[in-house]
Write an enzyme that holds these catalytic residues in place. Structure first.
Site, mmCIF file in Angstrom:
data_model
loop_
_atom_site.group_PDB
_atom_site.id
_atom_site.type_symbol
_atom_site.label_atom_id
_atom_site.label_comp_id
_atom_site.label_asym_id
_atom_site.label_seq_id
_atom_site.Cartn_x
_atom_site.Cartn_y
_atom_site.Cartn_z
ATOM 1 N N HIS A 129 -8.687 -6.344 4.338
ATOM 2 C CA HIS A 129 -8.373 -5.527 5.504
ATOM 3 C C HIS A 129 -9.726 -5.166 6.114
ATOM 4 C CE1 HIS A 129 -4.030 -3.937 4.723
ATOM 5 N NE2 HIS A 129 -4.105 -5.242 4.786
ATOM 6 N N ASP A 155 -9.722 -3.158 1.452
ATOM 7 C CA ASP A 155 -9.852 -2.623 2.808
ATOM 8 C C ASP A 155 -11.257 -2.037 2.892
ATOM 9 O OD1 ASP A 155 -9.873 -0.588 4.902
ATOM 10 O OD2 ASP A 155 -7.717 -0.877 5.060
ATOM 11 N N ASP A 204 -7.488 -4.462 9.841
ATOM 12 C CA ASP A 204 -6.735 -3.214 9.718
ATOM 13 C C ASP A 204 -7.492 -2.075 10.390
ATOM 14 O OD1 ASP A 204 -4.976 -1.242 9.117
ATOM 15 O OD2 ASP A 204 -5.435 -1.145 6.977
ATOM 16 N N ASP A 249 -12.202 7.049 6.428
ATOM 17 C CA ASP A 249 -11.403 5.838 6.652
ATOM 18 C C ASP A 249 -10.818 5.907 8.062
ATOM 19 O OD1 ASP A 249 -9.863 3.568 6.273
ATOM 20 O OD2 ASP A 249 -8.240 4.660 5.287
ATOM 21 N N HIS A 305 -11.970 1.771 2.586
ATOM 22 C CA HIS A 305 -11.384 2.532 1.485
ATOM 23 C C HIS A 305 -12.335 2.887 0.356
ATOM 24 C CE1 HIS A 305 -6.917 1.596 2.512
ATOM 25 N NE2 HIS A 305 -7.599 2.118 3.505
ATOM 26 N N GLU A 335 -3.013 -2.611 -2.531
ATOM 27 C CA GLU A 335 -4.201 -2.085 -1.842
ATOM 28 C C GLU A 335 -4.677 -0.757 -2.420
ATOM 29 O OE1 GLU A 335 -3.574 -1.670 2.367
ATOM 30 O OE2 GLU A 335 -5.645 -1.081 2.750
ATOM 31 N N TRP A 360 0.870 -1.185 0.000
ATOM 32 C CA TRP A 360 0.000 0.000 0.000
ATOM 33 C C TRP A 360 0.901 1.228 0.000
ATOM 34 C CZ3 TRP A 360 -0.446 3.656 4.184
ATOM 35 C CH2 TRP A 360 -1.212 4.778 3.799
ATOM 36 N N LYS A 385 -7.240 2.625 -2.503
ATOM 37 C CA LYS A 385 -7.734 3.534 -1.484
ATOM 38 C C LYS A 385 -8.456 4.720 -2.109
ATOM 39 C CE LYS A 385 -6.296 5.916 2.661
ATOM 40 N NZ LYS A 385 -5.430 5.954 3.810
ATOM 41 N N ASP A 427 -10.681 3.841 10.588
ATOM 42 C CA ASP A 427 -10.066 2.672 11.207
ATOM 43 C C ASP A 427 -10.544 2.416 12.630
ATOM 44 O OD1 ASP A 427 -8.231 1.469 9.188
ATOM 45 O OD2 ASP A 427 -7.449 3.504 9.151
#
Ligand code: RNT
Ligand code: ZN
Length: 416
Positions: A284, A257, A324, A292, A260, A224, A185, A226, A294
C-alpha cells in the site's frame, strides 16, 4: 510534446545508461508489465455505496474539494478516465462497501458474488483486473474490536463477512484468470491503556485461522499491519510484530502500507527481512506526514528507497503493488495520476540502478566507488526514459496530463 525530441532524448539516455551497464529498453519493458492496483476509495473519500454512515475505524479523509464520485457510475467513469492517462495495464482495488447493491441495504454478513457481478463485467470490458478488501469499518458493529472481539456474536459476524469476501475475491480471480489479491485490514485496537493485549491478539489469530481455512484457488489473501488509528492510539491488535509472526507461520502475504510505521522508521529496510519469511508482499504505497495521513504518493526518498529494496532483493515479482491514500483536498483524479505516476517513476528509477556494478563494488570492499556511483546514478537522465515510456504508450508525457484533468473537471466532476 514533440515526439521526435522525446525519442532523441531517449537515445542519448539509453547510451549513457548503457555505459554503466544498464539496459533502458529492458527497464521500460518491465515497467510496462508492472500492474498497479488503483484503490477505488480515492474517487469518493472512502464512502462507498452501503450507507451514509461515514468513516470510522481510525482512518480519516480531510478536505472537501468538489466533484467526489457519488455513485457506482461516477466511480467507474473516473477510473476509466484515470486509465486513459496511464501507460500499462492496471488493476482496480475494491472494498466490500463498493458493491453494486442496487439501492438496497445489504448487510456485511449477507454480501455475495452477485453484488460484484457488474464489477466483474465492467473490469473485463475495460481491461482492468480486480483486487478486493473486506470492510470492517463504518458499520454499527465496527466498534473498537471486530475480528478480535471477545463477544462471540460480533466476532462471528465479522468472520462471516470476511469469509464471504474471500469467496467474492475467488470468483473475481477465476473470472479474470488471474488471482484476485484480497486484503484483510481490521482497525481493532483501543484508545487508552490496554491490559489484555495478549487476549485480543489470540482472538484475532483464531479468527484469521478460521477465515483462511477455506481453500480458494482464485484468490490470494493478505493481512495488513498497522501502528495506530485515530481514537485507537494506545493499542493495535494487528501490529507489525503480530502480523510478521502470523504471516511467517501461516505463509500468508504481508501487506506493507508505507504509512503504518513510526515516522522515522526505515520502511524500505523491512522488505528484505519480510521476504525471507513471508511468501509475497502486498504494497500500500502511501505518504505519511507526521502520522498515517494518507497524503498522495510522490517521488520522494522513502518511496524511491522502498522500490529500490524490492529490485535489489530481486523481488519485484513477489510484490503486488497497490496505492493507498485518500486526499479530498485536491482534484481527486489528479491525486490518482500524481500517485500512480510517482509509483511508476520510483519503480523505473529502481530498475535503472547500475546494480551489477554496485554489487561488485560492495563485494570488493570499494566503499568510495560504491557511494560515488549511488550518488551519480541519481542525476542520470532518468526523466528522458520515463517520457519515452509514456510517449511509446500513447499517453500524455510530463505535465501534459494537467490540462486533460482540468478539462475532465470542467466537463464532468465540477457538475456533480
Ligand atoms: C488503513 C489501511 C487500509 C485502508 C483501506 C481503506 O490504515 O491503510 O488499507 O486505508 O482499507
Ligand atoms: Zn493500507
Amino acid at each position: 510534446m514533440n515526439e521526435q525530441k522525446i525519442l532523441q532524448a531517449y537515445e542519448m539516455a539509453k547510451e549513457r545508461y548503457a555505459s554503466i551497464g544498464v539496459d533502458t529498453d529492458k527497464a521500460v519493458e518491465l515497467l510496462e508489465k508492472q500492474q498497479i492496483s488503483l484503490h477505488c476509495w480515492q474517487t469518493d473519500d472512502v464512502i462507498g455505496f452501503e450507507s451514509a454512515a461515514g468513516l470510522s475505524g481510525g482512518i480519516q479523509t480531510t478536505g472537501n474539494y468538489p466533484g467526489r464520485a457519488r455513485n457506482i457510475d461516477e466511480v467507474r467513469a473516473d477510473l476509466e478516465f484515470v486509465q486513459k492517462l496511464l501507460a500499462g495495464h492496471h488493476r482496480v482495488n475494491l472494498h466490500e462497501i463498493y458493491g453494486d447493491f442496487g439501492g438496497k441495504f445489504v448487510d456485511r454478513d449477507e454480501v455475495g458474488i452477485e453484488h460484484f457481478q457488474s464489477w466483474i463485467e465492467w473490469a473485463k470490458a475495460n481491461n482492468f483486473k480486480l483486487d478486493f478488501n473486506s470492510t470492517s469499518f463504518g458499520h454499527p458493529k465496527s466498534g473498537d474490536l471486530s475480528l478480535a472481539n471477545p463477544d462471540p456474536a460480533i466476532r462471528e459476524f465479522w468472520i462471516e463477512h470476511t469469509k464471504r469476501c474471500r469467496r467474492i475475491a475467488d470468483a473475481m480471480g477465476k473470472a479474470q484468470d488471474d488471482p484476485c489479491i484480497m486484503n484483510i485490514w481490521v482497525h481493532d485496537g483501543q484508545k487508552d491503556y490496554t491490559v489484555n493485549r495478549k487476549k485480543y491478539r489470540e482472538i484475532l489469530a483464531d479468527s484469521l485461522d478460521e477465515i483462511l481455512k477455506e481453500d480458494l484457488p482464485g484468490m490470494k489473501s493478505c493481512v495488513e499491519a498497522k501502528l495506530f488509528g485515530i481514537g485507537l492510539e494506545s493499542y493495535t491488535v494487528g501490529s507489525m510484530d503480530f502480523y510478521e509472526g502470523y504471516c511467517a507461520t501461516r505463509k500468508v502475504i504481508y501487506t506493507l502500507d508505507t504509512g503504518h510505521y513510526e515516522p522515522t522508521e526505515n520502511v524500505a529496510d523491512k522488505v528484505s527481512s519480510l521476504l525471507l519469511y513471508v511468501p509475497e508482499l502486498m504494497l500500500h504505497v502511501s505518504r505519511p506526514i507526521r502520522w498515517d495521513s494518507d497524503h498522495v504518493t510522490i517521488m520522494n526518498d522513502m518511496t524511491l528507497d522502498f522500490f529500490k529494496e524490492l529490485v535489489r532483493s530481486d523481488a519485484l515479482g513477489r510484490a503486488h503493488v497497490g496505492l493507498d491514500y485518500f486526499d479530498a483536498s485536491i482534484n481527486r483524479i489528479g491525486a490518482y495520476i500524481i500517485g500512480t505516476r510517482a509509483a511508476q517513476k520510483c519503480i523505473l528509477s529502481a530498475l535503472l540502478e547500475p546494480l551489477a556494478k554496485l554489487r561488485e563494488y560492495e563485494a570488493n570492499g570499494q566503499g568510495f566507488q560504491k557511494l560515488a556511483l549511488v550518488v551519480e546514478a541519481k542525476s542520470l537522465p532518468f526523466g528522458a526514459v520515463y517520457d519515452y515510456f509514456n510517449c511509446k504508450n500513447g499517453v500524455p508525457v510530463g505535465e501534459e496530463y494537467i490540462p486533460c484533468i482540468e478539462r475532465y473537471e470542467k466537463e464532468v466532476t465540477s457538475k456533480r
